[in-house]
Design a protein around this motif. Structure first.
Motif, PDB file in Angstrom:
ATOM      1  N   HIS A 122      17.869  -0.394  -7.602  1.00  0.00           N
ATOM      2  CA  HIS A 122      16.723  -0.261  -8.273  1.00  0.00           C
ATOM      3  C   HIS A 122      15.356   1.030  -6.929  1.00  0.00           C
ATOM      4  CE1 HIS A 122      18.883  -4.893  -8.686  1.00  0.00           C
ATOM      5  NE2 HIS A 122      17.480  -4.790  -9.728  1.00  0.00           N
ATOM      6  N   GLU A 123      14.703   0.772  -8.155  1.00  0.00           N
ATOM      7  CA  GLU A 123      13.818   2.420  -6.942  1.00  0.00           C
ATOM      8  C   GLU A 123      12.866   1.429  -6.876  1.00  0.00           C
ATOM      9  OE1 GLU A 123      12.554   6.401  -6.693  1.00  0.00           O
ATOM     10  OE2 GLU A 123      14.316   5.619  -8.117  1.00  0.00           O
ATOM     11  N   VAL A 124      13.532   0.977  -5.171  1.00  0.00           N
ATOM     12  CA  VAL A 124      11.893   0.126  -4.196  1.00  0.00           C
ATOM     13  C   VAL A 124      10.737   1.000  -4.142  1.00  0.00           C
ATOM     14  CG1 VAL A 124      11.781  -1.563  -2.795  1.00  0.00           C
ATOM     15  CG2 VAL A 124      13.150  -1.501  -4.862  1.00  0.00           C
ATOM     16  N   VAL A 125       9.396   1.114  -4.257  1.00  0.00           N
ATOM     17  CA  VAL A 125       8.332   1.050  -3.323  1.00  0.00           C
ATOM     18  C   VAL A 125       7.496   0.727  -2.835  1.00  0.00           C
ATOM     19  CG1 VAL A 125       8.363   3.364  -4.987  1.00  0.00           C
ATOM     20  CG2 VAL A 125       6.361   1.276  -5.487  1.00  0.00           C
ATOM     21  N   MET A 126       7.590   1.231  -1.356  1.00  0.00           N
ATOM     22  CA  MET A 126       6.254   0.414  -0.217  1.00  0.00           C
ATOM     23  C   MET A 126       4.837   0.422  -1.268  1.00  0.00           C
ATOM     24  SD  MET A 126       9.003   1.163   3.000  1.00  0.00           S
ATOM     25  CE  MET A 126       8.748   2.568   3.085  1.00  0.00           C
ATOM     26  N   PRO A 127       4.095   0.029  -0.048  1.00  0.00           N
ATOM     27  CA  PRO A 127       2.986  -0.055  -0.367  1.00  0.00           C
ATOM     28  C   PRO A 127       2.318   1.195  -0.416  1.00  0.00           C
ATOM     29  CG  PRO A 127       3.195  -2.286   0.435  1.00  0.00           C
ATOM     30  CD  PRO A 127       4.456  -1.578   0.863  1.00  0.00           C
ATOM     31  N   ALA A 128       2.246   2.106   0.224  1.00  0.00           N
ATOM     32  CA  ALA A 128       2.033   3.333   0.207  1.00  0.00           C
ATOM     33  C   ALA A 128       2.495   4.247  -0.934  1.00  0.00           C
ATOM     34  CB  ALA A 128       2.034   3.831   1.329  1.00  0.00           C
TER      35      ALA A 128
ATOM     36  N   ASP B 270       6.182  -8.623  -1.274  1.00  0.00           N
ATOM     37  CA  ASP B 270       5.339  -7.877  -0.946  1.00  0.00           C
ATOM     38  C   ASP B 270       5.298  -7.723   0.398  1.00  0.00           C
ATOM     39  OD1 ASP B 270       4.565  -6.767  -3.023  1.00  0.00           O
ATOM     40  OD2 ASP B 270       3.565  -7.584  -3.530  1.00  0.00           O
ATOM     41  N   THR B 271       5.659  -9.166   1.597  1.00  0.00           N
ATOM     42  CA  THR B 271       4.876  -9.175   2.618  1.00  0.00           C
ATOM     43  C   THR B 271       6.354  -8.719   3.885  1.00  0.00           C
ATOM     44  OG1 THR B 271       3.846 -11.093   2.621  1.00  0.00           O
ATOM     45  CG2 THR B 271       5.076 -10.799   4.837  1.00  0.00           C
ATOM     46  N   PHE B 272       7.094  -8.295   2.559  1.00  0.00           N
ATOM     47  CA  PHE B 272       8.758  -7.369   3.603  1.00  0.00           C
ATOM     48  C   PHE B 272       8.655  -6.102   3.170  1.00  0.00           C
ATOM     49  CE2 PHE B 272      12.302  -5.126   2.061  1.00  0.00           C
ATOM     50  CZ  PHE B 272      13.665  -5.156   3.605  1.00  0.00           C
ATOM     51  N   LEU B 273       7.962  -5.396   2.104  1.00  0.00           N
ATOM     52  CA  LEU B 273       8.192  -4.076   1.723  1.00  0.00           C
ATOM     53  C   LEU B 273       6.595  -3.933   2.424  1.00  0.00           C
ATOM     54  CD1 LEU B 273       7.854  -4.314  -2.220  1.00  0.00           C
ATOM     55  CD2 LEU B 273       9.955  -3.028  -0.417  1.00  0.00           C
ATOM     56  N   ARG B 274       5.502  -4.600   3.262  1.00  0.00           N
ATOM     57  CA  ARG B 274       4.823  -3.862   4.005  1.00  0.00           C
ATOM     58  C   ARG B 274       5.269  -4.061   5.208  1.00  0.00           C
ATOM     59  NH1 ARG B 274       1.854  -1.798   6.330  1.00  0.00           N
ATOM     60  NH2 ARG B 274       0.316  -1.727   7.170  1.00  0.00           N
ATOM     61  N   GLY B 275       5.919  -4.980   5.787  1.00  0.00           N
ATOM     62  CA  GLY B 275       6.490  -4.603   7.336  1.00  0.00           C
ATOM     63  C   GLY B 275       7.455  -3.878   7.179  1.00  0.00           C
ATOM     64  N   ALA B 276       8.009  -3.312   6.436  1.00  0.00           N
ATOM     65  CA  ALA B 276       8.960  -2.423   6.655  1.00  0.00           C
ATOM     66  C   ALA B 276       8.237  -0.663   6.514  1.00  0.00           C
ATOM     67  CB  ALA B 276       9.911  -1.811   5.237  1.00  0.00           C
ATOM     68  N   ASP B 277       7.361  -1.262   5.652  1.00  0.00           N
ATOM     69  CA  ASP B 277       6.267   0.756   6.120  1.00  0.00           C
ATOM     70  C   ASP B 277       5.695   0.791   7.113  1.00  0.00           C
ATOM     71  OD1 ASP B 277       4.606   2.609   4.256  1.00  0.00           O
ATOM     72  OD2 ASP B 277       3.526   1.314   4.846  1.00  0.00           O
ATOM     73  N   ALA B 278       5.314  -0.794   7.660  1.00  0.00           N
ATOM     74  CA  ALA B 278       5.036  -0.232   9.086  1.00  0.00           C
ATOM     75  C   ALA B 278       5.510   0.090  10.030  1.00  0.00           C
ATOM     76  CB  ALA B 278       4.199  -1.900   9.511  1.00  0.00           C
ATOM     77  N   VAL B 279       7.319  -0.265  10.068  1.00  0.00           N
ATOM     78  CA  VAL B 279       7.721  -0.075  10.797  1.00  0.00           C
ATOM     79  C   VAL B 279       8.508   1.795  10.657  1.00  0.00           C
ATOM     80  CG1 VAL B 279      10.131  -0.164  12.080  1.00  0.00           C
ATOM     81  CG2 VAL B 279       8.339  -2.173  12.036  1.00  0.00           C
ATOM     82  N   LEU B 280       8.692   1.979   9.338  1.00  0.00           N
ATOM     83  CA  LEU B 280       9.628   3.181   8.680  1.00  0.00           C
ATOM     84  C   LEU B 280       8.787   4.291   9.286  1.00  0.00           C
ATOM     85  CD1 LEU B 280      12.165   1.290   6.572  1.00  0.00           C
ATOM     86  CD2 LEU B 280      12.387   2.193   8.513  1.00  0.00           C
ATOM     87  N   SER B 281       7.505   4.136   8.454  1.00  0.00           N
ATOM     88  CA  SER B 281       6.705   5.483   8.126  1.00  0.00           C
ATOM     89  C   SER B 281       6.332   5.964   9.690  1.00  0.00           C
ATOM     90  CB  SER B 281       5.425   5.129   7.569  1.00  0.00           C
ATOM     91  OG  SER B 281       4.519   6.211   7.559  1.00  0.00           O
ATOM     92  N   PHE B 282       6.619   7.707   9.845  1.00  0.00           N
ATOM     93  CA  PHE B 282       6.566   8.304  10.533  1.00  0.00           C
ATOM     94  C   PHE B 282       4.791   9.197  10.786  1.00  0.00           C
ATOM     95  CE2 PHE B 282      10.843   8.985  10.990  1.00  0.00           C
ATOM     96  CZ  PHE B 282      10.633   8.514  12.427  1.00  0.00           C
ATOM     97  N   ALA B 283       4.128   8.442   9.707  1.00  0.00           N
ATOM     98  CA  ALA B 283       2.556   9.056   9.141  1.00  0.00           C
ATOM     99  C   ALA B 283       2.062   9.084  10.479  1.00  0.00           C
ATOM    100  CB  ALA B 283       2.210   8.440   8.362  1.00  0.00           C
ATOM    101  N   PRO B 284       2.081   8.005  11.779  1.00  0.00           N
ATOM    102  CA  PRO B 284       1.449   7.813  12.800  1.00  0.00           C
ATOM    103  C   PRO B 284       2.033   8.422  14.264  1.00  0.00           C
ATOM    104  CG  PRO B 284       1.935   5.403  12.309  1.00  0.00           C
ATOM    105  CD  PRO B 284       2.508   6.516  11.495  1.00  0.00           C
ATOM    106  N   ARG B 285       3.207   9.178  13.891  1.00  0.00           N
ATOM    107  CA  ARG B 285       3.931  10.016  14.955  1.00  0.00           C
ATOM    108  C   ARG B 285       4.994  10.748  14.115  1.00  0.00           C
ATOM    109  NH1 ARG B 285       8.909   5.329  16.057  1.00  0.00           N
ATOM    110  NH2 ARG B 285       8.992   4.277  14.582  1.00  0.00           N
ATOM    111  N   PRO B 286       4.324  12.170  13.573  1.00  0.00           N
ATOM    112  CA  PRO B 286       6.217  12.992  13.386  1.00  0.00           C
ATOM    113  C   PRO B 286       6.534  13.555  13.592  1.00  0.00           C
ATOM    114  CG  PRO B 286       3.095  14.027  12.970  1.00  0.00           C
ATOM    115  CD  PRO B 286       3.544  12.515  13.122  1.00  0.00           C
ATOM    116  N   LEU B 287       5.548  13.424  15.338  1.00  0.00           N
ATOM    117  CA  LEU B 287       6.425  14.462  16.579  1.00  0.00           C
ATOM    118  C   LEU B 287       7.623  13.686  17.122  1.00  0.00           C
ATOM    119  CD1 LEU B 287       3.736  16.379  18.626  1.00  0.00           C
ATOM    120  CD2 LEU B 287       5.063  17.119  16.368  1.00  0.00           C
ATOM    121  N   TYR B 288       7.616  12.232  17.301  1.00  0.00           N
ATOM    122  CA  TYR B 288       8.653  11.931  17.449  1.00  0.00           C
ATOM    123  C   TYR B 288       9.554  12.444  16.386  1.00  0.00           C
ATOM    124  CZ  TYR B 288      11.681   7.826  18.059  1.00  0.00           C
ATOM    125  OH  TYR B 288      12.609   6.203  18.572  1.00  0.00           O
TER     126      TYR B 288
END
Length: 423
Positions: A216-222, A262-280
């Motif tokens: 499936h094509e699954v997108v997170m909240p963002a 939605d709870t799972f996808l929001r939680g995954a997004d909070a961990v996986l997105s590099f928006a707060p720390r792209p240099l990492y």
């Protein structure tokens, strides 16, 4: 240098903004800002205290924001005036991300990003030290990548140091990135073993999640797509004692019927997105590079460990502190930096980060905590490197994970005692 002061329960803070050269070997190439937050105990704000500068983990991590004075910071404030440094490119320092670099061609982006490693961070610290306290040396506490910076400091400017304290941050001094990841994948597998031993039912849920994502094509909240390989990177939480169980609580609410919640996808997004720390992501392999290219080391070495191929392995295993080129195709915070990241991966003329001769004649007191089961920094690499630093004292413990210094004030207390000769 400009500053702003404020008070809150348990501490008095002063925010400093320093101007430093973008290129320390060419001061005429322009300046950037580096932010530092000075913190002191209220009862001691007028005292002449020694300084302790904190180097955050990363790369690309801004200094922690003091929401409390517990663990290491509370212990440090008993004796020190602390400087929480936002390393160049991070936090309130002049940013380096897809927005700030948007107007530059990839070659210029890569050149700018190459100036954000430990050698430049240390030279920034020396400029800042001169502005704050003149010729007086200060102490350094380096957590994780901050410990890498501390060893670079010992190599390039030992005269600026009163003592060095390292927690979970002694790197290989001579090894290639390939050596780092060949050691890292087995450690990460052992963390998977420990996780699934604690939560055996999660193996079934993880398998169901990856198969769902594949179909499936699954997108997170963002609006970002969640793929099977991206889901596997949630294992980065296994390396911290405070986060080891977090994946379980995410997985137990993964599905509503046959749909990812939605709870799972929001939680995954909070961990996986590099928006707060792209240099990492952008700089992760370059922190190991000295005169050689990484060539996307973690991606290449992963092929040697079929246990991480979820399509053929018996169990869905999660990855740890590895960065892959496909992340620059899937994460919107990284997509605009993909070409620059490729250039950095191909760059082979990286300067040395460590002076082995200087470390061999070191006279600065050094105490380090090496975590026996650290998922992020290899124990054997750390101990071999520590032997090359004259006078370094090492405490090996399995009582803590990689974030031990944030978990208990006893970690910093032990290191200070070691440098005093009391432990």
């Amino acid at each position: 240098m400009s500053s702003v002061s404020y008070r809150r329960p348990g501490l008095v803070a002063r925010d400093h903004v320093f101007r430093v050269p973008l290129r320390h070997d060419d001061p005429g190439a322009g300046e950037i800002e580096v932010f530092g937050r000075e913190v002191v105990a209220p009862a001691k704000q007028d005292q002449q205290l020694p300084w302790l500068v904190y180097f955050q983990g990363g790369p690309g991590g801004k200094a922690e924001r003091p929401l409390s004075t517990s663990a290491w910071l509370g212990r440090a404030l008993q004796d020190y005036r602390v400087l929480l440094l936002d390393q160049r490119g991070t936090g309130r320092s002049t940013p380096a991300n897809r927005q700030s670099l948007a107007g530059l061609p990839p070659e210029e982006q890569a050149e700018h990003l190459s100036l954000l490693r430990a050698d430049s961070i240390v030279r920034d610290a020396e400029v800042i030290r001169a502005q704050l306290i003149g010729d007086e040396p200060w102490s350094v506490l380096g957590q994780s990548f901050g410990g890498f910076c501390a060893l670079t400091y010992l190599s390039l400017a030992p005269q600026g140091l009163r003592q060095v304290l390292i927690t979970g941050g002694i790197p290989t001094l001579t090894g290639h990135a390939d050596d780092v990841y060949r050691a890292a994948y087995p450690r990460t597998l052992r963390k998977n073993d420990a996780y699934f031993a604690r939560y055996p039912h999660d193996a079934e849920i993880a398998r169901r999640v990856v198969e769902h994502l594949a179909e499936h094509e699954v997108v997170m909240p963002a609006g970002e797509r969640l793929t099977p390989e991206r889901f596997q990177t949630l294992g980065i939480q296994f390396g911290q004692g405070s986060q080891f169980d977090a994946l379980h609580y995410l997985l137990e609410e993964a599905f509503i019927g046959d749909t990812l919640s939605d709870t799972f996808l929001r939680g995954a997004d909070a961990v996986l997105s590099f928006a707060p720390r792209p240099l990492y992501a952008v700089l992760h392999e370059s922190i190991y590079c000295q005169g050689a290219a990484s060539r996307w080391s973690a991606h290449r070495v992963r092929a040697e460990f079929p246990e991480f191929d979820w399509t053929t392995a018996d169990r869905v295993n999660f990855t740890g502190e590895m960065i892959y080129p496909w992340q620059f195709e899937q994460d919107p915070a990284l997509v605009p930096l993909r070409e620059a990241a490729d250039l950095l991966a191909a760059k082979s003329d990286w300067p040395a980060l460590y002076d082995l001769d200087q470390l061999a004649r070191n006279e600065v007191p050094v105490a380090a905590a090496v975590y026996h089961d650290d998922m992020f920094v290899d124990r054997d690499h750390a101990l071999a490197s520590a032997e090359r630093v004259r006078g370094a004292r090492v405490w090996v413990t399995n009582e803590y994970e990689h974030d031990g210094v944030k978990a208990s004030p006893a970690v910093l207390d032990r290191l200070l005692a070691m440098n005093r000769g009391d432990a």
